[in-house]
Design a protein around this motif. Structure first.
Motif, short mmCIF file in Angstrom:
data_model
loop_
_atom_site.label_atom_id
_atom_site.label_comp_id
_atom_site.label_asym_id
_atom_site.label_seq_id
_atom_site.Cartn_x
_atom_site.Cartn_y
_atom_site.Cartn_z
N LEU A 47 0.84 -1.19 0.00
CA LEU A 47 0.00 0.00 0.00
C LEU A 47 0.88 1.24 0.00
N ARG A 49 0.27 5.75 0.48
CA ARG A 49 -0.55 6.96 0.48
C ARG A 49 0.21 8.05 -0.28
N GLY A 50 0.31 7.84 -1.59
CA GLY A 50 1.12 8.71 -2.43
C GLY A 50 2.53 8.16 -2.57
N ARG A 53 4.86 8.09 0.50
CA ARG A 53 4.45 7.43 1.73
C ARG A 53 4.09 5.97 1.46
N LEU A 55 3.46 2.26 2.37
CA LEU A 55 2.95 1.68 3.61
C LEU A 55 2.79 0.17 3.46
N TYR A 112 5.61 2.23 8.82
CA TYR A 112 5.53 3.65 8.50
C TYR A 112 6.82 4.15 7.82
N ASN A 129 1.99 12.42 11.15
CA ASN A 129 1.35 12.04 9.90
C ASN A 129 0.81 10.61 9.91
N ALA A 132 -3.20 9.52 9.90
CA ALA A 132 -3.82 9.53 8.56
C ALA A 132 -3.39 8.30 7.77
N ASP A 133 -2.11 7.90 7.90
CA ASP A 133 -1.65 6.67 7.25
C ASP A 133 -2.46 5.47 7.75
N TYR A 136 -5.96 5.36 6.42
CA TYR A 136 -5.89 5.00 4.99
C TYR A 136 -5.76 3.49 4.84
N VAL A 137 -4.88 2.89 5.64
CA VAL A 137 -4.67 1.44 5.58
C VAL A 137 -5.95 0.69 5.93
N LYS A 140 -8.19 0.61 2.90
CA LYS A 140 -7.67 -0.25 1.84
C LYS A 140 -7.81 -1.73 2.18
#
Length: 279
Positions: A47, A49-50, A53, A55, A112, A129, A132-133, A136-137, A140
Motif C-alpha cells: 500500500l 498513500r502517495g 508514503r 505503507l 511507516y 502524519n 492519517a496513514d 488510509y490502511v 484499503k
C-alpha cells in the motif's frame, strides 16, 4: 521493539466505572466473540498513500490453516489497526498480534515510511502524519477482494506501542469515524487533539519504570479521556518487556487486551466483567 530485561511481576488495573456501562460505545448486536482458537494467516499488502508514503502492510487474520496467504476463515471479523514504535517493524509485534488474531480479530499493521526500522530519512516528527496513514490502511484493507465478506467495517479498533501508541491516540481526534470503537495505547500517551469526537473506549498499558515514555505522560493522557477508559499499570516494568512471551507481565497484558477487544468489538459482557474485576 527490543527484548527488554524483565521487571517485577504484577499489575494494577484502574477502570473508570462511572463512564462504563455494560456495553461498549456505539453498542450493537454482533455475533458473540469466538469461543475457538483460529489458525493464523499472514498476507503482505503493498500500500502507499502517495509516492512519498509507502505503507507495506502485514495483515494477520483468522485462517482455515496457518501460513502465508492461507484462506481466511468464515467471518465477519472486526479489524484492528496496529502501529509500531520508532525504529521498529510490524513483525516485531507478531507475538501479541498473532494471539489476538487467533481469538477472532483481523490485525493490519503498516510499516511507516519515516519511523520504521530501516527508514531512509528517519524522523520522529513524522509520527504526526501516521494517524492519517493508519486510517488510509484501514480503508484499503477493508476493500481487499481477498477478504470480501469476511471483515466487518463497523467494528474497528486501534492499538500501538510507544510512538505507535501516540499514533493510536491521534486516530481519536474530532471527526473520527464512529466505527472506531476502541483504542489501546501501549507505552505511549496522547497527541494534539486526541480524545474528541464520537465516544470510544480507551485502554492504556504502561510500565511504572518506563525510561522512554514516563508513566506520568500516559496518566496525563488518560486523565484527558472522557470516555470509558482503563489503565493497566505494570509495577517495575520498562518500555516493553511485557510484550514478549515468557516475560513478567505478558500473560496479564494479553488477557487484559483481549478482554478489552472482545468488549469493544464484540460487545462481550463477560469480557467487560473481567476487566472490572481485575486488580
Amino acid at each position: 521493539m527490543k527484548r527488554f530485561v524483565a521487571g517485577l511481576v504484577g499489575v494494577v488495573l484502574l477502570i473508570a466505572s462511572a463512564a462504563c456501562g455494560a456495553q461498549a460505545p456505539h453498542a450493537a448486536s454482533f455475533a458473540a466473540a469466538p469461543a475457538i482458537t483460529f489458525p493464523v494467516g499472514i498476507r503482505i499488502v503493498a500500500l502507499a498513500r502517495g509516492p512519498a508514503r509507502p505503507l507495506p502492510t502485514t495483515v494477520w487474520y483468522p485462517a482455515l490453516f496457518a501460513g502465508r496467504d492461507a484462506p481466511i476463515a468464515a467471518g465477519p471479523f472486526p479489524v484492528v489497526i496496529y502501529s509500531h514504535g520508532l525504529h521498529s517493524l510490524p513483525a516485531r509485534h507478531a507475538e501479541i498480534i498473532s494471539r489476538w488474531v487467533a481469538a477472532g480479530f483481523v490485525v493490519a499493521a503498516p510499516a511507516y515510511p519515516r519511523t520504521r526500522e530501516d527508514a531512509r530519512n528517519f524522523t520522529r516528527a513524522d509520527v504526526r502524519n501516521q494517524p492519517a496513514d493508519a486510517w488510509y490502511v484501514v480503508g484499503k484493507v477493508l476493500a481487499l477482494p481477498v477478504f470480501a465478506g469476511h471483515l466487518d467495517g463497523s467494528r474497528i479498533g486501534a492499538a500501538g506501542h510507544s510512538a505507535g501508541g501516540y499514533t493510536t491516540a491521534g486516530l481519536f481526534t474530532p471527526g473520527h469515524d464512529h466505527t472506531l470503537r476502541g483504542g489501546i495505547v501501549i507505552a505511549g500517551a496522547g497527541m494534539a487533539g486526541a480524545f474528541a469526537g464520537p465516544p470510544a473506549a480507551m485502554l492504556f498499558v504502561h510500565g511504572t519504570q518506563d525510561p522512554t515514555v514516563p508513566i506520568e505522560a500516559a496518566r496525563a493522557a488518560y486523565d484527558r479521556v472522557r470516555w470509558p477508559k482503563a489503565f493497566l499499570a505494570l509495577p517495575g516494568q520498562d518500555h516493553g518487556a511485557y510484550l514478549t512471551p515468557g516475560q513478567p507481565g505478558f500473560a496479564k497484558v494479553l488477557a487484559t487486551t483481549l478482554d478489552f477487544l472482545r468488549w469493544t468489538l464484540y460487545d462481550d459482557p463477560a469480557a467487560r466483567g473481567r476487566l472490572a474485576l481485575v486488580g
